[in-house]
Design a protein around this motif. Sequence first.
Motif, PDB file in Angstrom:
ATOM      1  N   TRP A 507      26.383  15.430 -13.187  1.00  0.00           N
ATOM      2  CA  TRP A 507      27.692  15.043 -12.646  1.00  0.00           C
ATOM      3  C   TRP A 507      28.028  15.809 -11.378  1.00  0.00           C
ATOM      4  CZ3 TRP A 507      28.961  10.677 -14.711  1.00  0.00           C
ATOM      5  CH2 TRP A 507      28.590  10.408 -16.033  1.00  0.00           C
ATOM      6  N   LYS A 508      27.172  16.779 -11.010  1.00  0.00           N
ATOM      7  CA  LYS A 508      27.392  17.519  -9.752  1.00  0.00           C
ATOM      8  C   LYS A 508      26.940  16.709  -8.554  1.00  0.00           C
ATOM      9  CE  LYS A 508      28.787  20.824 -12.088  1.00  0.00           C
ATOM     10  NZ  LYS A 508      30.253  20.916 -12.135  1.00  0.00           N
ATOM     11  N   SER A 509      26.145  15.698  -8.831  1.00  0.00           N
ATOM     12  CA  SER A 509      25.623  14.883  -7.745  1.00  0.00           C
ATOM     13  C   SER A 509      26.585  13.717  -7.520  1.00  0.00           C
ATOM     14  CB  SER A 509      24.239  14.382  -8.158  1.00  0.00           C
ATOM     15  OG  SER A 509      23.698  13.625  -7.133  1.00  0.00           O
ATOM     16  N   SER A 510      26.408  13.044  -6.394  1.00  0.00           N
ATOM     17  CA  SER A 510      27.297  11.915  -6.134  1.00  0.00           C
ATOM     18  C   SER A 510      26.927  10.748  -7.045  1.00  0.00           C
ATOM     19  CB  SER A 510      27.177  11.497  -4.674  1.00  0.00           C
ATOM     20  OG  SER A 510      25.828  11.260  -4.361  1.00  0.00           O
ATOM     21  N   SER A 511      27.797   9.733  -7.076  1.00  0.00           N
ATOM     22  CA  SER A 511      27.537   8.536  -7.885  1.00  0.00           C
ATOM     23  C   SER A 511      27.427   7.340  -6.955  1.00  0.00           C
ATOM     24  CB  SER A 511      28.676   8.279  -8.861  1.00  0.00           C
ATOM     25  OG  SER A 511      28.793   9.304  -9.783  1.00  0.00           O
ATOM     26  N   PRO A 512      26.315   6.658  -6.868  1.00  0.00           N
ATOM     27  CA  PRO A 512      25.009   7.037  -7.409  1.00  0.00           C
ATOM     28  C   PRO A 512      24.410   8.208  -6.617  1.00  0.00           C
ATOM     29  CG  PRO A 512      24.894   4.963  -6.200  1.00  0.00           C
ATOM     30  CD  PRO A 512      26.317   5.382  -6.181  1.00  0.00           C
ATOM     31  N   PRO A 513      23.469   8.912  -7.232  1.00  0.00           N
ATOM     32  CA  PRO A 513      22.933  10.113  -6.596  1.00  0.00           C
ATOM     33  C   PRO A 513      22.049   9.784  -5.400  1.00  0.00           C
ATOM     34  CG  PRO A 513      22.344   9.982  -8.930  1.00  0.00           C
ATOM     35  CD  PRO A 513      22.857   8.644  -8.530  1.00  0.00           C
ATOM     36  N   PRO A 514      21.874  10.741  -4.497  1.00  0.00           N
ATOM     37  CA  PRO A 514      20.911  10.549  -3.406  1.00  0.00           C
ATOM     38  C   PRO A 514      19.486  10.553  -3.959  1.00  0.00           C
ATOM     39  CG  PRO A 514      21.733  12.789  -3.397  1.00  0.00           C
ATOM     40  CD  PRO A 514      22.511  12.053  -4.439  1.00  0.00           C
ATOM     41  N   THR A 515      18.536  10.126  -3.153  1.00  0.00           N
ATOM     42  CA  THR A 515      17.161   9.987  -3.626  1.00  0.00           C
ATOM     43  C   THR A 515      16.637  11.274  -4.251  1.00  0.00           C
ATOM     44  OG1 THR A 515      16.784   8.318  -1.981  1.00  0.00           O
ATOM     45  CG2 THR A 515      14.835   9.338  -2.937  1.00  0.00           C
ATOM     46  N   HIS A 516      16.980  12.392  -3.643  1.00  0.00           N
ATOM     47  CA  HIS A 516      16.461  13.639  -4.212  1.00  0.00           C
ATOM     48  C   HIS A 516      17.458  14.329  -5.122  1.00  0.00           C
ATOM     49  CE1 HIS A 516      12.546  13.474  -2.684  1.00  0.00           C
ATOM     50  NE2 HIS A 516      12.950  13.318  -1.432  1.00  0.00           N
ATOM     51  N   ASN A 517      18.380  13.569  -5.644  1.00  0.00           N
ATOM     52  CA  ASN A 517      19.319  14.011  -6.672  1.00  0.00           C
ATOM     53  C   ASN A 517      20.390  14.968  -6.184  1.00  0.00           C
ATOM     54  OD1 ASN A 517      17.761  12.481  -8.309  1.00  0.00           O
ATOM     55  ND2 ASN A 517      16.819  14.185  -9.403  1.00  0.00           N
ATOM     56  N   PHE A 518      19.967  16.033  -5.543  1.00  0.00           N
ATOM     57  CA  PHE A 518      20.943  17.034  -5.124  1.00  0.00           C
ATOM     58  C   PHE A 518      20.694  17.348  -3.653  1.00  0.00           C
ATOM     59  CE2 PHE A 518      19.971  17.715  -9.591  1.00  0.00           C
ATOM     60  CZ  PHE A 518      21.223  17.626 -10.158  1.00  0.00           C
ATOM     61  N   GLU A 519      21.792  17.487  -2.906  1.00  0.00           N
ATOM     62  CA  GLU A 519      21.640  17.841  -1.504  1.00  0.00           C
ATOM     63  C   GLU A 519      21.044  19.238  -1.383  1.00  0.00           C
ATOM     64  OE1 GLU A 519      22.377  15.690   1.321  1.00  0.00           O
ATOM     65  OE2 GLU A 519      21.976  14.535  -0.495  1.00  0.00           O
ATOM     66  N   VAL A 520      21.505  20.137  -2.260  1.00  0.00           N
ATOM     67  CA  VAL A 520      20.960  21.488  -2.304  1.00  0.00           C
ATOM     68  C   VAL A 520      20.548  21.747  -3.747  1.00  0.00           C
ATOM     69  CG1 VAL A 520      21.445  23.917  -1.843  1.00  0.00           C
ATOM     70  CG2 VAL A 520      22.713  22.124  -0.609  1.00  0.00           C
ATOM     71  N   THR A 521      19.405  22.370  -3.925  1.00  0.00           N
ATOM     72  CA  THR A 521      18.977  22.662  -5.288  1.00  0.00           C
ATOM     73  C   THR A 521      20.046  23.485  -5.990  1.00  0.00           C
ATOM     74  OG1 THR A 521      16.715  22.711  -4.528  1.00  0.00           O
ATOM     75  CG2 THR A 521      17.154  23.678  -6.688  1.00  0.00           C
ATOM     76  N   PRO A 522      20.549  23.015  -7.116  1.00  0.00           N
ATOM     77  CA  PRO A 522      21.624  23.767  -7.774  1.00  0.00           C
ATOM     78  C   PRO A 522      21.107  25.060  -8.387  1.00  0.00           C
ATOM     79  CG  PRO A 522      21.004  21.840  -9.059  1.00  0.00           C
ATOM     80  CD  PRO A 522      20.175  21.803  -7.823  1.00  0.00           C
TER      81      PRO A 522
END
Lengths: 542, 216, 349
Positions: A507-522
């Motif tokens: 849920w930290k990622s946008s909806s729908p998520p970007p291709t690599h899931n997270f802009e920055v590795t959490p």
Amino acid sequence: MIQAVAPKIEKNYLNEKVGLLSWLLTTDHKRIAILYTFSITVFFFIGGFFALMMRLELLSPRNWLVSAETYNKLFTMHGIIMVWFFLIPSIPGTLGNFLIPMMVGAKDVAFPKLNLLSWYIFMLGGGVTVYALFRGGVDTGWTFYTPFSTTYSTTYVVAAAVGIFIAGFSTILTALNFIATIHSMRAPGLTWFKLPIFVWSMYANSVVLILNTPVLAITLVMLAVERIFTVGIFDPALGGDPVLFQHMFWFYSHPAVYTMVLPAMAVISEIVPAFSRKPLFGYKAVAFSSIAIAVVGFLVWGHHMFVAGESVYSALAFSFLSYCVAVPSAIKVFNWTATIHGGSVSWDTPMLYAIGFIGLFTIGGMTGLFLAALGLDVHVHDTYFVIAHFHYIMVGGSVMAFLGGVHYWWPKISGKMYPEGLARLSALIVFIGFNLTFFPQFVLGYLGMPRRYAAYPEEFQMLHVLSTAGATILGVGYVLPLCYLIWAWHYGRDATPNPWRATGLEWKSSSPPPTHNFEVTPIVTAKLPYDYEAMKEELELV
Amino acid sequence: MSDPLVLELREQFATPEQQRHTSSIGIWLFLMTEVMMFGGLFVAYTVYRFNHPQAFAQGSAEMDIVLGSINSAILLTSSLTMGLAEFSAKFGRVRLSGILLFTTILIGLAFLGIKFTEYYEHYQQHEAPGVWFNHVGPHAPEVQMFFVFYFLMTGLHAVHMSIGILLLLGLIARNMVGSFSAAYHTPITVVGLYWHFVDIVWIFLYVIFYLPGLHK
Amino acid sequence: MITNFRLWPESASSVAGGVDLLFLILLVVCTAVSVGIAAFLIYSAIRYHRKSPNELGTQTRYNIPAEVTWTVVPFIFFMAVFVWGAKLYFEIQRPPDNAMSIYVVGKQWMWKVQHLEGQREINEIHIPVGRPVKLIMTSEDVIHDFFVPAFRTKQDVLPDRYTTTWFEATTPGKYHLFCSQYCGTKHSGMIGWIYALTPVDYQRWLTQGAPEGSLASTGEKYFHQFGCANCHHFNNQGRCPDLRNLYMRPVLLTTGKTIIADDSYIREKLHDPDAQVPWGFSANVMPNFTGVVTEEQILALISYIKALGPQPGTQEPSSSGAAPAEYGTQKGIGGPGATSNAGSQVEKR
């Protein structure tokens, strides 16, 4: 606390690339999840059609709609399609694929190409099986008991076995991928006991699949070899032992039953905390109960053979172990219930499915106690009691959980909200339709109605009619979500990144998520899983 | 010269160490699956040998113990060259590694050659199960069952050998374009583990098929 | 028209009451627990229904005493059910010593029944009430399953081996017989009736439609027809054992092991004569009768050998292969030096 909060961005995994090829050649776990969703939905409705045909046929004690021959093919194909092409791949292939990398904070699964290959293998296996069905079907029952399947059946047994054999590789590769992902792709700071229970359950599930699927594969190879070359492996006329087949089949298939329900438990263990705004009660107990189910689940296969002529002493051991494996399931039910108690409970659609799941799974599990009791099993074995029991687990359990999970993560997957009112209505329809379909079957079973009967004595008719009536309601309950979810995909209102204000990394990622899931590795700094207390500010829960 | 480490790092991984670790987990999991697959056959074999001890002894007496023993020795040698190939890659001797991989392929092919010679002999003596089978004497169906397991299990093993040879060819190709180095040679390790596993399976097959007949 | 609608099956055997009692008690307990869980669940969902959109639940994570309780209490309950179920199972599986035998052969898609008195039936079995009846069953083709709901008994019927089941009918009547293991196209047509008759009616039924003779006499006919009598002389002179007094006695084998000459052993001799050869005899003497004799003929032959002794009642057959109680005391009979196992029996007598 998770430090990186992705802003809403324009490019996401759905629109970054377009065109059919971009889907067929994708290695993105989220797109592969969509491919799986599409495939298993098709298989679900094929299998459901067979079920509906059977229920219609059973309206009358005599064969009025289809012949006995066709009826036998219907229940066989219903079983094969539902077990291997819906239940086992359903939650892992769709939600598991989509969510495991996101929940562990990874860009993708460990082996993305292998993941795509899994889907192609799955489709190939499905294709071969569907070919067998269209060429005239199979009439052995999904259990392929020998020597009927090896020597006496005149239908497309080998083709169906080959289809299942192929699909098995897809299952193995997906499971392998998940285990490797969970082991080595976790975000910094995300230790084992901070993982969502979804991941724990899927891990246990994958371990089972890695270890039991190859046994089915080799058993089917033996069956096919025996059938093609007319040599003796299981045929008693040629020195074989048909009961050995049952041992090998159930060594696979009993753990396989758990691989149908462990993913369902995974989903419920996420929905319940999210809609109670409370950490999952007894996290470690729930986590370890999944592992316990996976381990002990391998030691109970003989309870399918209490009347197959096995010795009374092995029956004793298997009965004892079957009761042992019931304990972790009971623990889960109590923990889910305790999570809801004292929470801030919303009645959104996923929660309705979850509550329905707990109720139906409880009934399914409790009736398992009847079947594990040796003296009782003698009477109810191979009757409708068994049918009702496992449909409570697999339809009331797995399918309800699957639908609940699809609704829960729908905003994340599609970026859109579904129509809540309609969704609640269909959850209610599914619940009512399900109980009306399968509860009468418990009564039928104790009355002595055997399984796999195309025609039956008249005194059973009333209960069969009730069951069929329920099945039509259930059918409506399944078609409705298909319609409004497709509608919502195009016309639903946009979803926020975290519409339920849940705690998971996905849920930290946008909806729908970007291709690599997270802009920055959490980077996970929270001390505990489901840490609402620490995330109060971030989730705006005061 | 570009760093092969960075070249070979796939996008889903953060570090080469993580990638290596993941590959290692992957292959071990795969081998677990393989163990269970062969395990099913071993269990079935054991049950039937217990049920039909005389017939299985008769069947085993038909095995060519000399060829079987030679093949065992050959296959163990291939494990040695495979191990050395990995070892030399680890020390950056990639050329030597390539030669050793090629040697492994040759030895593997020799194994398969001998294996198929044996198959052909069994076929000629009407010991291949199915319509080709013709056994005079008692326990014919059970002796046939012995040969079913023999062909099924060694056949499955041969399929694994063939896949292994294809994988080795792939490694040689990648070696020739310079993919491997002292820092990055994970694929050689992975294929090596697979190859050793297939060898170990053969040791068990040798024991259960060739040795019981020696008691006669 | 829907007829005979019912929610509870008929109970007509000595074990049915026990099965029903366990079922009912489990039903009551499980219903109570399920309703309890459901009520608590619904209560919690309503009582703690979210009041404001930003509300947070109580952040409790665990409660060790509660968790231990709901692990241990179910386990104890499960063990109780396990023990009860197992006790019942032993009762259902073990035929009493005085049970009368009936032979059943399943084939696609019918039940063929042979009584020791010589009566043959198809898809019908006449039995007396108040007397335990043991069925010795085998299949000619695929796996079937002999299921009588009113008796709460069920047993798979397998090809190439004997399985047994038993029951004692308590109420005269007509009860369903089902095949409960899927066996092919007309699986649902492989049904029949059990007629439980009062002893008087049963005697009358036995005397009706006079059969050619008892099953043992039919077996004797086959014993000569298939040439068994040519070698198995009743004087210990031939190359083959004397079959008198063989049935259910221990046989010393050439391997040094001892085996009970039960139905399964006799049947095996016809299909695989060179396996488990008795001490003092050699293999490769007896021809293989696979494909020559049918399952029904084998049952008649067994019945004949049974009639050759010992006298009924001294020892009961057990086709499951389990050794009878006397097994230990008779060990050693037919040991080295004896011409045959059966022969030593004769000497002893």
